[in-house]
Design a protein around this motif. Structure first.
Motif, PDB file in Angstrom:
ATOM      1  N   TRP A  36     103.414 -41.020 -35.794  1.00  0.00           N
ATOM      2  CA  TRP A  36     103.742 -42.414 -36.102  1.00  0.00           C
ATOM      3  C   TRP A  36     104.546 -43.050 -34.975  1.00  0.00           C
ATOM      4  CZ3 TRP A  36     102.419 -46.290 -39.081  1.00  0.00           C
ATOM      5  CH2 TRP A  36     103.300 -47.354 -39.242  1.00  0.00           C
ATOM      6  N   ARG A  37     105.483 -42.304 -34.403  1.00  0.00           N
ATOM      7  CA  ARG A  37     106.280 -42.841 -33.297  1.00  0.00           C
ATOM      8  C   ARG A  37     105.405 -43.204 -32.099  1.00  0.00           C
ATOM      9  NH1 ARG A  37     111.843 -39.173 -32.939  1.00  0.00           N
ATOM     10  NH2 ARG A  37     112.872 -40.109 -34.759  1.00  0.00           N
ATOM     11  N   PHE A  38     104.378 -42.427 -31.875  1.00  0.00           N
ATOM     12  CA  PHE A  38     103.474 -42.748 -30.772  1.00  0.00           C
ATOM     13  C   PHE A  38     102.787 -44.084 -31.022  1.00  0.00           C
ATOM     14  CE2 PHE A  38      99.606 -42.634 -28.280  1.00  0.00           C
ATOM     15  CZ  PHE A  38     100.024 -42.075 -27.084  1.00  0.00           C
ATOM     16  N   LYS A  39     102.554 -44.388 -32.287  1.00  0.00           N
ATOM     17  CA  LYS A  39     101.875 -45.642 -32.622  1.00  0.00           C
ATOM     18  C   LYS A  39     102.789 -46.853 -32.444  1.00  0.00           C
ATOM     19  CE  LYS A  39      98.429 -46.097 -34.773  1.00  0.00           C
ATOM     20  NZ  LYS A  39      97.028 -46.462 -34.406  1.00  0.00           N
ATOM     21  N   VAL A  40     104.071 -46.732 -32.746  1.00  0.00           N
ATOM     22  CA  VAL A  40     104.946 -47.899 -32.820  1.00  0.00           C
ATOM     23  C   VAL A  40     105.895 -48.040 -31.632  1.00  0.00           C
ATOM     24  CG1 VAL A  40     104.841 -47.915 -35.336  1.00  0.00           C
ATOM     25  CG2 VAL A  40     106.660 -46.641 -34.204  1.00  0.00           C
ATOM     26  N   GLN A  41     106.219 -46.965 -30.943  1.00  0.00           N
ATOM     27  CA  GLN A  41     107.151 -47.051 -29.820  1.00  0.00           C
ATOM     28  C   GLN A  41     106.373 -47.322 -28.529  1.00  0.00           C
ATOM     29  OE1 GLN A  41     109.633 -43.552 -29.755  1.00  0.00           O
ATOM     30  NE2 GLN A  41     110.638 -44.072 -31.686  1.00  0.00           N
ATOM     31  N   GLU A  42     106.117 -48.596 -28.299  1.00  0.00           N
ATOM     32  CA  GLU A  42     105.261 -48.982 -27.187  1.00  0.00           C
ATOM     33  C   GLU A  42     105.886 -48.678 -25.818  1.00  0.00           C
ATOM     34  OE1 GLU A  42     102.247 -50.004 -27.313  1.00  0.00           O
ATOM     35  OE2 GLU A  42     102.087 -50.177 -29.490  1.00  0.00           O
ATOM     36  N   GLY A  44     108.330 -46.412 -25.088  1.00  0.00           N
ATOM     37  CA  GLY A  44     109.025 -45.136 -24.965  1.00  0.00           C
ATOM     38  C   GLY A  44     108.569 -44.354 -23.736  1.00  0.00           C
ATOM     39  N   LEU A  45     109.516 -43.783 -23.016  1.00  0.00           N
ATOM     40  CA  LEU A  45     109.173 -43.009 -21.820  1.00  0.00           C
ATOM     41  C   LEU A  45     108.314 -41.807 -22.178  1.00  0.00           C
ATOM     42  CD1 LEU A  45     109.432 -42.306 -18.829  1.00  0.00           C
ATOM     43  CD2 LEU A  45     111.617 -41.168 -19.355  1.00  0.00           C
ATOM     44  N   LYS A  47     106.235 -41.544 -24.564  1.00  0.00           N
ATOM     45  CA  LYS A  47     104.873 -41.967 -24.856  1.00  0.00           C
ATOM     46  C   LYS A  47     104.081 -42.180 -23.570  1.00  0.00           C
ATOM     47  CE  LYS A  47     102.103 -45.542 -27.075  1.00  0.00           C
ATOM     48  NZ  LYS A  47     102.081 -46.713 -27.965  1.00  0.00           N
ATOM     49  N   ARG A  48     104.704 -42.760 -22.585  1.00  0.00           N
ATOM     50  CA  ARG A  48     104.013 -42.987 -21.318  1.00  0.00           C
ATOM     51  C   ARG A  48     103.651 -41.665 -20.643  1.00  0.00           C
ATOM     52  NH1 ARG A  48     108.095 -47.074 -20.586  1.00  0.00           N
ATOM     53  NH2 ARG A  48     109.092 -45.851 -18.921  1.00  0.00           N
ATOM     54  N   VAL A  49     104.518 -40.657 -20.817  1.00  0.00           N
ATOM     55  CA  VAL A  49     104.216 -39.341 -20.251  1.00  0.00           C
ATOM     56  C   VAL A  49     103.017 -38.723 -20.961  1.00  0.00           C
ATOM     57  CG1 VAL A  49     105.078 -36.990 -19.947  1.00  0.00           C
ATOM     58  CG2 VAL A  49     106.581 -38.937 -19.486  1.00  0.00           C
ATOM     59  N   ILE A  50     103.015 -38.792 -22.289  1.00  0.00           N
ATOM     60  CA  ILE A  50     101.888 -38.255 -23.071  1.00  0.00           C
ATOM     61  C   ILE A  50     100.598 -38.981 -22.709  1.00  0.00           C
ATOM     62  CG2 ILE A  50     100.924 -38.060 -25.395  1.00  0.00           C
ATOM     63  CD1 ILE A  50     103.033 -35.992 -24.849  1.00  0.00           C
ATOM     64  N   TRP A  51     100.685 -40.300 -22.574  1.00  0.00           N
ATOM     65  CA  TRP A  51      99.496 -41.090 -22.247  1.00  0.00           C
ATOM     66  C   TRP A  51      98.960 -40.716 -20.864  1.00  0.00           C
ATOM     67  CZ3 TRP A  51      96.608 -44.361 -25.142  1.00  0.00           C
ATOM     68  CH2 TRP A  51      95.672 -45.157 -24.476  1.00  0.00           C
ATOM     69  N   ALA A  52      99.851 -40.511 -19.908  1.00  0.00           N
ATOM     70  CA  ALA A  52      99.423 -40.162 -18.558  1.00  0.00           C
ATOM     71  C   ALA A  52      98.750 -38.796 -18.510  1.00  0.00           C
ATOM     72  CB  ALA A  52     100.634 -40.181 -17.611  1.00  0.00           C
TER      73      ALA A  52
END
Length: 262
Positions: A36-42, A44-45, A47-52
């Motif tokens: 859920w945090r991945f969905k709402v914390q646009e 977040g550092l 999240k950017r690491v996970i996305w990369a």
């Protein structure tokens, strides 16, 4: 000797259990919190690491994951399968995956003459948007399993704990004034799970006789000991009288002490 199945012990109180809860369900709920945090914390550092690391530019996914990469994120992604088996669909509201796969949120880049699944999804999306009044407020993701629309670990645990359970016809009422160990005896007696002579014999434990050790007239069960045994009734009556007498003393003391201290 196991007197009560563990699945019944961990069941919620309203379903006849002790409300301990399952460690597996608690783990799934905590992992879902990160989903859920991945969905709402646009911004977040983390999240950017996970996305990369996990994002694939050739396809779109609400929660990106490269299953070839081991780690905790892979376990978080896999909870979707476990939760779907228990009635929780984390992707229930992802209605237009093909559109997202092409342009993400840039709807204007989709050609209206496009054919196939994308065209059908675009038509359905336009039909929904035609009856929507757009405001100046920012878009937000809401959690549909709680009335506050905010994600809570408890909301998932409640659904998981109640999954495939039936509410019993009789609900055991716990008294907060009574110590848990005392109420536990009553709870076991209601389920006929105390080591009475009849219960021991039913579990292939050798006993001299299944007749009541007090009256000797009936089979010794929890129901007989606490309800029907004539000799037990006399002892129970004396205990009730003493308990009521103690309540009177405590009540008088509770009323008098505040007055005496003034």
């Amino acid at each position: 000797m196991n007197w009560i199945a563990w699945n019944k012990v961990i069941a919620p109180i309203e379903y006849g259990g002790l409300g301990f809860g399952s460690l597996m369900d608690a783990n799934l709920a905590m992992l879902a919190k990160w989903w859920w945090r991945f969905k709402v914390q646009e911004k977040g550092l983390w999240k950017r690491v996970i996305w990369a690391i996990h994002h694939n530019s050739r396809s779109w996914s609400a929660i990106p994951a490269k299953l070839s990469i081991p780690g905790q994120w892979k376990q978080i992604i896999n909870i979707q399968q476990h939760l779907s088996r228990k009635g929780i669909d984390l992707h229930k509201h992802t209605r237009f995956p093909s559109l997202f796969g092409i342009v993400g949120w840039r709807l204007s880049a989709v050609q209206l003459g496009q054919q196939g699944q994308e065209a059908g999804e675009l038509s359905g999306l336009m039909g929904i948007l035609s009856s929507v009044s757009v405001s100046s407020n920012l878009d937000s993701v809401k959690w549909g399993l709680h009335q506050s629309a905010e994600f809570t670990v408890r909301s998932i645990k409640e659904i998981l704990n109640a999954y495939s359970r039936l509410e019993p016809g009789y609900k055991f009422v716990w008294n907060s004034w009574v110590p848990k160990k005392v109420g536990f005896v009553t709870w076991r007696a209601k389920k006929e799970r105390l080591p009475t002579r009849a219960a021991l014999q039913a579990r292939n434990i050798q006993v001299n006789s299944v007749m009541c050790a007090l009256c000797g007239d009936y089979t010794e069960t929890s129901d007989h000991l606490f309800v029907s045994c004539s000799k037990k009734k006399k002892k129970a009556l004396n205990a009730i009288v003493q308990a009521l007498n103690a309540i009177v003393h405590v009540t008088m003391w509770s009323i008098w002490m505040p007055l005496a201290n003034e």
